[in-house]
Design an enzyme around this catalytic site. Structure first.
Site, PDB file in Angstrom:
ATOM      1  N   SER A 173      -6.528  -0.598   1.024  1.00  0.00           N
ATOM      2  CA  SER A 173      -6.632  -1.476   2.176  1.00  0.00           C
ATOM      3  C   SER A 173      -7.750  -2.507   1.990  1.00  0.00           C
ATOM      4  O   SER A 173      -7.767  -3.243   1.004  1.00  0.00           O
ATOM      5  CB  SER A 173      -6.835  -0.623   3.436  1.00  0.00           C
ATOM      6  OG  SER A 173      -6.625  -1.359   4.611  1.00  0.00           O
ATOM      7  N   ASP A 290       4.758  -1.400   5.537  1.00  0.00           N
ATOM      8  CA  ASP A 290       3.340  -1.440   5.929  1.00  0.00           C
ATOM      9  C   ASP A 290       3.121  -2.560   6.942  1.00  0.00           C
ATOM     10  O   ASP A 290       3.347  -3.730   6.651  1.00  0.00           O
ATOM     11  CB  ASP A 290       2.486  -1.674   4.678  1.00  0.00           C
ATOM     12  CG  ASP A 290       0.994  -1.544   4.933  1.00  0.00           C
ATOM     13  OD1 ASP A 290       0.570  -1.604   6.102  1.00  0.00           O
ATOM     14  OD2 ASP A 290       0.232  -1.391   3.951  1.00  0.00           O
ATOM     15  N   HIS A 320       1.308   2.555   5.480  1.00  0.00           N
ATOM     16  CA  HIS A 320       0.072   2.023   4.895  1.00  0.00           C
ATOM     17  C   HIS A 320      -0.610   2.969   3.893  1.00  0.00           C
ATOM     18  O   HIS A 320      -1.006   2.551   2.813  1.00  0.00           O
ATOM     19  CB  HIS A 320      -0.886   1.682   6.028  1.00  0.00           C
ATOM     20  CG  HIS A 320      -2.121   0.971   5.609  1.00  0.00           C
ATOM     21  ND1 HIS A 320      -2.097  -0.187   4.839  1.00  0.00           N
ATOM     22  CD2 HIS A 320      -3.448   1.231   5.842  1.00  0.00           C
ATOM     23  CE1 HIS A 320      -3.338  -0.606   4.629  1.00  0.00           C
ATOM     24  NE2 HIS A 320      -4.171   0.243   5.215  1.00  0.00           N
TER      25      HIS A 320
END
Length: 354
Positions: A173, A290, A320
């Site tokens: 991320s 995602d 995610h």
């Protein structure tokens, strides 16, 4: 009268002297984790976590890597220790009309759940919690390079402790965005990077010009204004993962502040033209469902990076956190990471012979 130096404690009240940590150049204490294999390590792997989470979120992934005779290390991101000045009331009133128009795609604006603006006294900023067990306020940093700088400091420490070992980054991320800047700053130190759903580009809804303009404007006027929350259900399709996140006191469950959103925008805006400069070997993985980090960013990085050794794997229907997805997905992710690293490292048997 000589005053005794006050003992530094984690936000949870534990003395840092009893915990693994390092002190960054701003004098902030950053909590660290180290996972050491029983056999001689084949390489070092630094886990770079994302926004609102912490190094302890990667226990299972770290255990898998340790079983591959890899030394794993990480730290909870900190922030710069100074507070953003509290805005004057007239500035708040002047931009109030923008608040009603403004939405940020990290979460959704919901009546009653998001504060119109922060009323916290800036002097209390250091009593709040940084990422995990590190000092500082969660999701509040004046410059994205603080994250990059702290990672480089930790890497330098590990190079001294384990000279001669290759260093890989495993980033998720926002950690993926940090890792991009790290490997661009120190390509000679990074043997390869593994990206899980990296933050490279914004979702189209977030990238609308008027939203970007409002973010930058509000950053100067009301930097502590709340603009939205991350919806946990989009982390993984595994309901147990969602429940664990919701129960994790070290993870951040509050709203994103407009100041932090602006810092992310600036970091993302500067990265696209840098992607062609990347020559480091890369493994990039992303779920095509995602909703938190745009999968197009991973595709863009794969296409633009100058690396001759690069792999992109898109997981159909996945959310995610690929490393915490449904069991069959996690197994595939782990196997892909293991095989990718094994192709670039000596085997445990070869290490013992040396």
């Amino acid at each position: 009268m000589i005053q005794k130096k006050q003992e530094r404690l984690t936000p949870q009240g534990l003395p840092y002297k009893n915990l693994e940590h390092f002190v960054n150049v701003d004098g902030e204490y950053l909590f660290c984790r180290y996972w050491e294999p029983s056999s001689p390590p084949r390489a070092l792997v630094m886990i770079v976590h994302g926004a609102g989470e912490h190094s302890g979120s990667y226990m299972n992934l770290a255990s898998m890597l340790v079983n591959q005779s890899l030394f794993v290390f990480s730290h909870d991101h900190g922030v710069m220790g100074r507070a953003v000045p509290k805005p004057r009331c007239d500035a708040t009133q002047q931009c109030a009309f923008l608040v009603h128009l403004y939405k940020f795609r990290v979460g959704e604006w919901r009546s009653g759940r998001v504060e119109p603006y922060s009323t916290r006294d800036p002097g209390s900023i250091l009593t709040t919690v940084g990422h995990g067990q590190s000092e500082g306020q969660r999701l509040n940093v004046s410059n994205f390079q603080v994250y990059v700088r702290d990672c480089l400091q930790h890497i330098d420490m590990m190079k001294v402790r384990h000279p001669g070992l290759k260093i890989f980054l495993l980033a998720h991320s926002m950690g993926g965005l940090i890792a991009i800047y790290v490997m661009l700053d120190r390509p000679q130190d990074i043997a390869g990077t593994i990206h899980i759903a990296p933050l490279v580009t914004l979702n189209p809804e977030s990238a609308k010009p008027w939203k970007v303009f409002c973010t930058k404007l509000l950053c100067h006027l009301v930097p502590n204004m709340s603009v939205g929350t991350m919806e946990p259900q989009w982390l993984s399709r595994d309901k147990n993962v969602i429940a664990s996140f919701n129960a994790d006191a070290l993870s951040y469950h509050g709203a994103m502040k407009v100041g932090f959103a602006a810092v992310l925008l600036n970091a993302i805006a500067g990265v696209e033209h840098l992607l062609p400069k990347i020559t480091t070997p890369m493994l990039i993985m992303h779920g095509d469902a995602d909703k938190l980090c745009n999968v197009n960013g991973s595709q863009l990085m794969y296409e633009l990076a100058a690396s001759t050794d690069k792999t992109l794997k898109i997981f159909e229907g996945c959310f995610h956190q690929l490393h915490m997805e449904l069991p069959e997905v996690v197994t595939e992710v782990y196997e892909l990471i293991q095989s990718w690293l094994n192709e670039r490292l000596p085997s445990t048997k070869e290490m013992c012979q040396d």
